[in-house]
Design an enzyme around this catalytic site. Structure first.
Site, short mmCIF file in Angstrom:
data_model
loop_
_atom_site.label_atom_id
_atom_site.label_comp_id
_atom_site.label_asym_id
_atom_site.label_seq_id
_atom_site.Cartn_x
_atom_site.Cartn_y
_atom_site.Cartn_z
N HIS A 43 -0.98 -1.93 8.09
CA HIS A 43 -2.41 -1.69 7.90
C HIS A 43 -2.91 -2.02 6.49
O HIS A 43 -4.11 -1.92 6.23
CB HIS A 43 -2.79 -0.25 8.26
C1 UD1 Z 1 -7.26 3.96 4.61
C2 UD1 Z 1 -6.86 4.18 3.13
C3 UD1 Z 1 -5.39 3.86 2.97
C4 UD1 Z 1 -4.52 4.64 3.95
C5 UD1 Z 1 -5.05 4.41 5.36
C6 UD1 Z 1 -4.28 5.29 6.32
C7 UD1 Z 1 -8.58 3.69 1.45
C8 UD1 Z 1 -9.06 2.71 0.48
N1 UD1 Z 1 -7.61 3.27 2.28
O1 UD1 Z 1 -7.09 2.59 4.90
O2 UD1 Z 1 -4.99 4.23 1.65
O3 UD1 Z 1 -3.21 4.17 3.85
O4 UD1 Z 1 -6.43 4.75 5.43
O5 UD1 Z 1 -4.38 4.85 7.63
O6 UD1 Z 1 -9.04 4.79 1.48
N2 UD1 Z 1 -11.47 1.86 11.51
C9 UD1 Z 1 -11.80 2.16 12.81
N3 UD1 Z 1 -11.68 3.47 13.20
C10 UD1 Z 1 -11.28 4.47 12.39
C11 UD1 Z 1 -10.97 4.14 11.06
C12 UD1 Z 1 -11.07 2.84 10.64
O7 UD1 Z 1 -12.16 1.29 13.59
O8 UD1 Z 1 -11.19 5.63 12.82
C13 UD1 Z 1 -11.54 0.43 11.09
C14 UD1 Z 1 -12.91 0.04 10.54
O9 UD1 Z 1 -13.13 -1.27 10.94
C15 UD1 Z 1 -12.69 0.10 9.05
C16 UD1 Z 1 -11.22 -0.28 8.89
O10 UD1 Z 1 -10.59 0.24 10.03
O11 UD1 Z 1 -13.54 -0.76 8.35
C17 UD1 Z 1 -10.57 0.24 7.63
O12 UD1 Z 1 -10.73 1.67 7.52
P1 UD1 Z 1 -10.72 2.38 6.09
O13 UD1 Z 1 -10.72 3.84 6.27
O14 UD1 Z 1 -11.74 1.79 5.22
O15 UD1 Z 1 -9.36 1.91 5.48
P2 UD1 Z 1 -7.89 1.93 6.09
O16 UD1 Z 1 -7.42 0.52 6.18
O17 UD1 Z 1 -7.85 2.77 7.30
N1 UDP Z 2 1.30 7.81 12.09
C1 UDP Z 2 0.96 8.35 13.33
N2 UDP Z 2 0.62 7.49 14.33
C2 UDP Z 2 0.61 6.14 14.18
C3 UDP Z 2 0.96 5.61 12.91
C4 UDP Z 2 1.28 6.48 11.89
O1 UDP Z 2 0.98 9.58 13.51
O2 UDP Z 2 0.27 5.43 15.14
C5 UDP Z 2 1.63 8.74 11.00
C6 UDP Z 2 2.93 8.46 10.29
O3 UDP Z 2 4.02 9.05 10.98
C7 UDP Z 2 2.68 9.07 8.92
C8 UDP Z 2 1.22 8.79 8.69
O4 UDP Z 2 0.65 8.57 9.98
O5 UDP Z 2 2.88 10.47 8.95
C9 UDP Z 2 1.06 7.58 7.83
O6 UDP Z 2 -0.25 7.17 7.84
P1 UDP Z 2 -0.69 5.68 7.51
O7 UDP Z 2 0.44 4.76 7.72
O8 UDP Z 2 -1.95 5.44 8.26
O9 UDP Z 2 -1.09 5.79 5.96
P2 UDP Z 2 -0.28 5.75 4.59
O10 UDP Z 2 0.82 6.73 4.65
O11 UDP Z 2 0.17 4.34 4.38
O12 UDP Z 2 -1.32 6.10 3.59
#
Ligand code: UD1
Ligand code: UDP
Length: 356
Positions: A203
């Protein structure tokens, strides 16, 4: 003591669950959900499965540009803090919700406790690195999971309020591992066999916002000779679609929606190897004793690499394929995250603060 805990993204719900349980034994806690993640499988499922109390406030910010999203959270959090007057604000990790929470609280001179403080990848192209640095410099209490995190803060001149407590994700995993064994049937549902599949999560912008990187990763896992379970983050699904990659996915790739924590633990615990660019998943792979192939050039969890259980391969298909074939740690783990109990230790420190 009145504590406001700010969460908004998937990993923050998981981190908040064990600490919230401890906090509520002795203090009043109000959870603020910023709404950064909002799909049911990215948010609600964690509140239900992990029994996290219903947020007192849901800010509903949704997705947006970095500045747009951060600004909305900042403004809406300020309103909450002005009406609640908490004694302390707890922030988690390194997302835009962490950054905005830190800014809002610090401008109102409310002390901040940062859980998972001191992590550094030393890569400022990662949005999270900027969030971490700012959050740490604004925090009064810095709860570090590792000695490396403590050293990183010292190198930036931060020593006051720094506490080595261990990792709250270790608590979450410890608490839920057995539950996952009895409650999750995901292996049966997917028709996969223990130790005969890989797990993939992707991601990070460095992979998802780059068509070549995403295509290289998919091409590499197509050579695995095993099924590859891929719970697809919504950001990744959107970009796979945008780049036209959804129509040519490898046959051994089981693309599924993001799963709940119990299913994720079960998938990880029984995998042959895990491929990921997630911070949390790298740690969980280590804690579960599963070899981790990290699709990044750097990591803030360097202990897992130093210990021989994590290998950095970026999005280089040669390195990914070679790691899938032959990465096989043979050294015992040193237990770099220490024993579970970080949540309890954090709470004991918060108790001392209030009694001072
Ligand atoms: C965010 C965090 C990242 C973390 C990740 C965990 C920031 C800058 N990034 O990244 O550090 O590792 O969450 O998963 O805060 N979207 C949906 N539905 C949702 C959420 C997101 O469709 O419920 C899509 C949207 O198109 C959105 C994109 O995902 O624009 C990115 O979401 P965003 O929360 O901005 O960043 P993440 O890549 O999820
Ligand atoms: N995770 C989850 N379901 C998924 C993918 C990840 O429950 O489909 C959990 C994973 O086990 C970990 C956390 O989400 O506990 C990590 O989140 P993510 O990878 O989104 O973010 P990051 O840790 O990189 O910030």
């Amino acid at each position: 003591m009145k504590i406001v805990s700010i969460v908004g993204a998937r990993p923050q719900f998981i981190k908040c669950a064990p600490l919230s349980r401890e906090i509520r034994k002795r203090h009043q806690e109000i959870i603020v959900h910023t709404g950064q993640h909002y799909d049911p499988e990215m948010s609600e499922i964690f509140f239900e499965e992990l029994d996290i109390p219903k947020p007192g406030y849901h800010l509903g910010v949704g997705s947006g540009s970095h500045a747009g999203q951060t600004a909305k959270i900042l403004e809406r959090t300020e309103t909450v803090l002005l009406s609640e007057h908490p004694d302390i604000v707890v922030i988690y990790g390194d997302t835009n919700s962490t950054l905005a929470g830190a800014l809002a609280a610090s401008k109102l001179q409310i002390p901040i406790a940062h859980v998972e403080a001191g992590l550094r990848s030393f890569d400022r192209t990662m949005p999270e690195e900027i969030n971490r640095v700012v959050a740490d410099h604004l925090s009064s209490f810095l709860f570090c999971p590792t000695t490396t995190a403590v050293s990183n803060l010292h190198l930036e001149g931060i020593s006051k309020g720094v506490c080595l407590v261990g990792d709250v994700m270790n608590d979450a995993l410890f608490f839920n591992r057995q539950v996952a064994e009895t409650r999750s049937d995901i292996l049966d549902r997917l028709g996969i066999t223990r130790s005969r599949y890989l797990v993939l999560t992707v991601h990070r912008p460095s992979n998802t916002d780059n068509k070549n990187h995403l295509a290289e990763i998919l091409r590499s896992v197509s050579k695995a000779g095993l099924p590859v379970v891929f719970p697809v983050h919504p950001r990744t699904r959107k970009n796979l679609d945008k780049y036209g990659l959804l129509d040519c996915l490898p046959e051994n790739l089981l693309c599924i929606d993001p799963v709940g924590y119990l299913d994720m633990i079960s998938l990880m615990a029984h995998a042959d190897k895990i491929l990921t660019d997630s911070g949390g998943v790298q740690k969980e792979a280590y804690l579960l004793g599963i070899p981790c192939i990290t699709l990044r050039e750097n990591t803030e969890w360097i202990e897992t690499v130093a210990d021989g259980w994590n290998i950095l391969v970026g999005a280089d298909s040669g390195k990914i394929i070679s790691a899938i074939e032959s990465f096989s740690p043979d050294t015992p783990q040193r237990d770099v995250f220490g024993p579970p109990g970080a949540s309890k230790r954090i709470c004991e420190i918060l108790d001392c603060i209030i009694s001072d």
